[in-house]
Design a protein around this motif. Sequence first.
Motif, PDB file in Angstrom:
ATOM      1  N   LEU A  45       0.812  -1.222   0.000  1.00  0.00           N
ATOM      2  CA  LEU A  45       0.000   0.000   0.000  1.00  0.00           C
ATOM      3  C   LEU A  45       0.843   1.269   0.000  1.00  0.00           C
ATOM      4  CD1 LEU A  45      -2.850  -0.599   2.640  1.00  0.00           C
ATOM      5  CD2 LEU A  45      -3.185   0.049   0.261  1.00  0.00           C
ATOM      6  N   GLY A  46       2.099   1.139   0.415  1.00  0.00           N
ATOM      7  CA  GLY A  46       2.925   2.319   0.637  1.00  0.00           C
ATOM      8  C   GLY A  46       2.740   2.897   2.023  1.00  0.00           C
ATOM      9  N   LEU A  47       1.906   2.259   2.829  1.00  0.00           N
ATOM     10  CA  LEU A  47       1.600   2.787   4.157  1.00  0.00           C
ATOM     11  C   LEU A  47       2.771   2.598   5.113  1.00  0.00           C
ATOM     12  CD1 LEU A  47      -0.378   4.073   6.114  1.00  0.00           C
ATOM     13  CD2 LEU A  47      -1.476   1.833   6.404  1.00  0.00           C
ATOM     14  N   TYR A  48       3.486   1.493   4.962  1.00  0.00           N
ATOM     15  CA  TYR A  48       4.660   1.250   5.816  1.00  0.00           C
ATOM     16  C   TYR A  48       5.668   2.387   5.648  1.00  0.00           C
ATOM     17  CZ  TYR A  48       9.005  -0.945   7.436  1.00  0.00           C
ATOM     18  OH  TYR A  48      10.196  -1.216   8.073  1.00  0.00           O
ATOM     19  N   ASP A  49       6.006   2.703   4.404  1.00  0.00           N
ATOM     20  CA  ASP A  49       6.966   3.786   4.150  1.00  0.00           C
ATOM     21  C   ASP A  49       6.435   5.126   4.646  1.00  0.00           C
ATOM     22  OD1 ASP A  49       8.794   2.065   2.989  1.00  0.00           O
ATOM     23  OD2 ASP A  49       8.072   2.427   0.944  1.00  0.00           O
ATOM     24  N   LYS A  50       5.131   5.333   4.491  1.00  0.00           N
ATOM     25  CA  LYS A  50       4.519   6.580   4.941  1.00  0.00           C
ATOM     26  C   LYS A  50       4.643   6.724   6.465  1.00  0.00           C
ATOM     27  CE  LYS A  50       1.946  10.299   4.359  1.00  0.00           C
ATOM     28  NZ  LYS A  50       2.451  11.472   3.625  1.00  0.00           N
ATOM     29  N   VAL A  51       4.374   5.652   7.168  1.00  0.00           N
ATOM     30  CA  VAL A  51       4.462   5.677   8.631  1.00  0.00           C
ATOM     31  C   VAL A  51       5.905   5.926   9.073  1.00  0.00           C
ATOM     32  CG1 VAL A  51       4.292   4.233  10.697  1.00  0.00           C
ATOM     33  CG2 VAL A  51       2.406   4.298   9.061  1.00  0.00           C
ATOM     34  N   LYS A  52       6.845   5.221   8.446  1.00  0.00           N
ATOM     35  CA  LYS A  52       8.248   5.401   8.818  1.00  0.00           C
ATOM     36  C   LYS A  52       8.711   6.844   8.552  1.00  0.00           C
ATOM     37  CE  LYS A  52      10.767   2.640  10.113  1.00  0.00           C
ATOM     38  NZ  LYS A  52      11.453   1.448   9.588  1.00  0.00           N
ATOM     39  N   GLU A  53       8.227   7.418   7.459  1.00  0.00           N
ATOM     40  CA  GLU A  53       8.559   8.810   7.143  1.00  0.00           C
ATOM     41  C   GLU A  53       7.979   9.761   8.181  1.00  0.00           C
ATOM     42  OE1 GLU A  53       7.180  12.158   3.876  1.00  0.00           O
ATOM     43  OE2 GLU A  53       7.080  10.049   3.316  1.00  0.00           O
ATOM     44  N   LEU A  54       6.709   9.564   8.510  1.00  0.00           N
ATOM     45  CA  LEU A  54       6.040  10.438   9.472  1.00  0.00           C
ATOM     46  C   LEU A  54       6.652  10.336  10.866  1.00  0.00           C
ATOM     47  CD1 LEU A  54       2.328   9.847   8.391  1.00  0.00           C
ATOM     48  CD2 LEU A  54       3.569  12.012   8.214  1.00  0.00           C
ATOM     49  N   LEU A  55       7.163   9.157  11.201  1.00  0.00           N
ATOM     50  CA  LEU A  55       7.708   8.923  12.546  1.00  0.00           C
ATOM     51  C   LEU A  55       9.236   8.870  12.534  1.00  0.00           C
ATOM     52  CD1 LEU A  55       5.192   6.286  13.988  1.00  0.00           C
ATOM     53  CD2 LEU A  55       5.078   8.790  14.038  1.00  0.00           C
ATOM     54  N   SER A  56       9.840   9.591  11.620  1.00  0.00           N
ATOM     55  CA  SER A  56      11.303   9.555  11.494  1.00  0.00           C
ATOM     56  C   SER A  56      12.014  10.044  12.751  1.00  0.00           C
ATOM     57  CB  SER A  56      11.753  10.389  10.283  1.00  0.00           C
ATOM     58  OG  SER A  56      11.327  11.743  10.415  1.00  0.00           O
ATOM     59  N   ASP A  57      11.344  10.815  13.579  1.00  0.00           N
ATOM     60  CA  ASP A  57      11.956  11.321  14.812  1.00  0.00           C
ATOM     61  C   ASP A  57      11.708  10.415  16.011  1.00  0.00           C
ATOM     62  OD1 ASP A  57      12.927  13.542  13.481  1.00  0.00           O
ATOM     63  OD2 ASP A  57      11.160  14.769  13.926  1.00  0.00           O
ATOM     64  N   PHE A  58      11.045   9.296  15.778  1.00  0.00           N
ATOM     65  CA  PHE A  58      10.738   8.361  16.856  1.00  0.00           C
ATOM     66  C   PHE A  58      11.669   7.144  16.786  1.00  0.00           C
ATOM     67  CE2 PHE A  58       7.043  10.948  16.387  1.00  0.00           C
ATOM     68  CZ  PHE A  58       6.336  10.917  17.577  1.00  0.00           C
ATOM     69  N   GLU A  59      11.811   6.462  17.914  1.00  0.00           N
ATOM     70  CA  GLU A  59      12.536   5.191  17.956  1.00  0.00           C
ATOM     71  C   GLU A  59      11.529   4.069  17.704  1.00  0.00           C
ATOM     72  OE1 GLU A  59      15.141   4.566  21.344  1.00  0.00           O
ATOM     73  OE2 GLU A  59      15.034   6.721  21.778  1.00  0.00           O
ATOM     74  N   ILE A  60      11.751   3.288  16.654  1.00  0.00           N
ATOM     75  CA  ILE A  60      10.760   2.279  16.266  1.00  0.00           C
ATOM     76  C   ILE A  60      11.361   0.881  16.321  1.00  0.00           C
ATOM     77  CG2 ILE A  60       9.271   1.439  14.404  1.00  0.00           C
ATOM     78  CD1 ILE A  60       8.993   4.302  13.439  1.00  0.00           C
ATOM     79  N   VAL A  61      10.655  -0.010  17.015  1.00  0.00           N
ATOM     80  CA  VAL A  61      10.944  -1.442  17.017  1.00  0.00           C
ATOM     81  C   VAL A  61       9.786  -2.122  16.301  1.00  0.00           C
ATOM     82  CG1 VAL A  61      11.367  -3.485  18.442  1.00  0.00           C
ATOM     83  CG2 VAL A  61      12.100  -1.225  19.237  1.00  0.00           C
TER      84      VAL A  61
END
Length: 387
Positions: A45-61
């Motif tokens: 969907l492209g949603l994964y990349d969108k989320v990672k872009e939007l949350l680039s300032d967060f620490e994600i596991v």
Amino acid sequence: MQNFDYCTPTRLIFGEGVVEKLPEVMKQYGQKVLLTYGGGSIKKLGLYDKVKELLSDFEIVELAGIQPNPKYDPSVLEGVKLCKENDVDVILSVGGGSVLDCSKAIAAGAKYDGDPWDLISYKAKAQAALPIVDIITLAATGSEYDCGGVISRTETNDKIGYVDPLLYPAVSFLDPTYTFTVSKKQTAAGCADAMNHIMEQYFCEDSTLLNDAFMEGALKSLMINAQKCLDNPEDYKARAEMMLDCTYGCNGIYSLGNSESGWPCHGMEHALSAYYDITHGEGLAIITPRWMKHILNEKTVNRFVKYGVNVFGIDASLDAFDIANKAIDATYKFFESINIPMHLKDVGIDESRIDEMAHHVAVNEGLEEAWAPLTEKDIVAIFRASL
């Protein structure tokens, strides 16, 4: 009308493009995020990349690979482990109801020192849970607006509805465009799931005109809009209305003040999908008309009359049992018309474990207390009629 104590703390953010608000929402809950998702559809969907872009300032596991009928082992256990090891502040669930159900169990387990199954099986009560934010990509379960989820434990054939007020999502993002690519099979199954959620609340002893009208309207909306979605997967208005129908499904808002029904079809279907891992909505569609036929009697007939007249427009001047049977047949034919397999044998279930599954339901689901009580013998009969 029954007494009730009702609160829904979940914030719904609905409409096309609303995911842009994700960073400002997430920052309220912390910087360390557990991102949960399923088999990769969010990447297509492209949603994964969108989320990672939007949350680039967060620490994600990340916890990927959560399956339909989400599994305690490995998904819940792995998620709890990741939360504890990484001191996670908030869970972001991206996907359908199974991902969110799993995330709810993880949220509670992450704040519990013992075996998380203690919480799911109600041996212990959660005292805290991590906050959950979700982005829903499938209209079906309504998990985005309720405090429950269903977790399967494969080795014991258990599928348990785990409900706790601590498990309401803090915020749910609902963008109907993310459901455009949902397959016809899953669109139909989602419709059947939501319809059954409503019918489980509709068929009860004590109801109100308000609730009946709300649920009858929702059933008609689901049937009309599901067909539109199947005909044109990118019909925004149909996808949007169907999504909202589903969101309200398990929240309790459809039936405030109604008496309990016991949710018998869910009780029975949980065994089917626990033993055979079938699609939940399809299992419900197969079971529901057979359950209706089985419980039709002098006590229940008037409820079926109202259902038949107000949902399917059946002539109210006909004999009560004639109306009821026409309504049951119309229910079956609708599910059939959206290409749901309507026999257990069509989804790989034969008679070899019918008695075993019925016993499991009778012991674990308490259906002798349902609006139309079901003994183990009744459950066997319904399963066999569904073959």
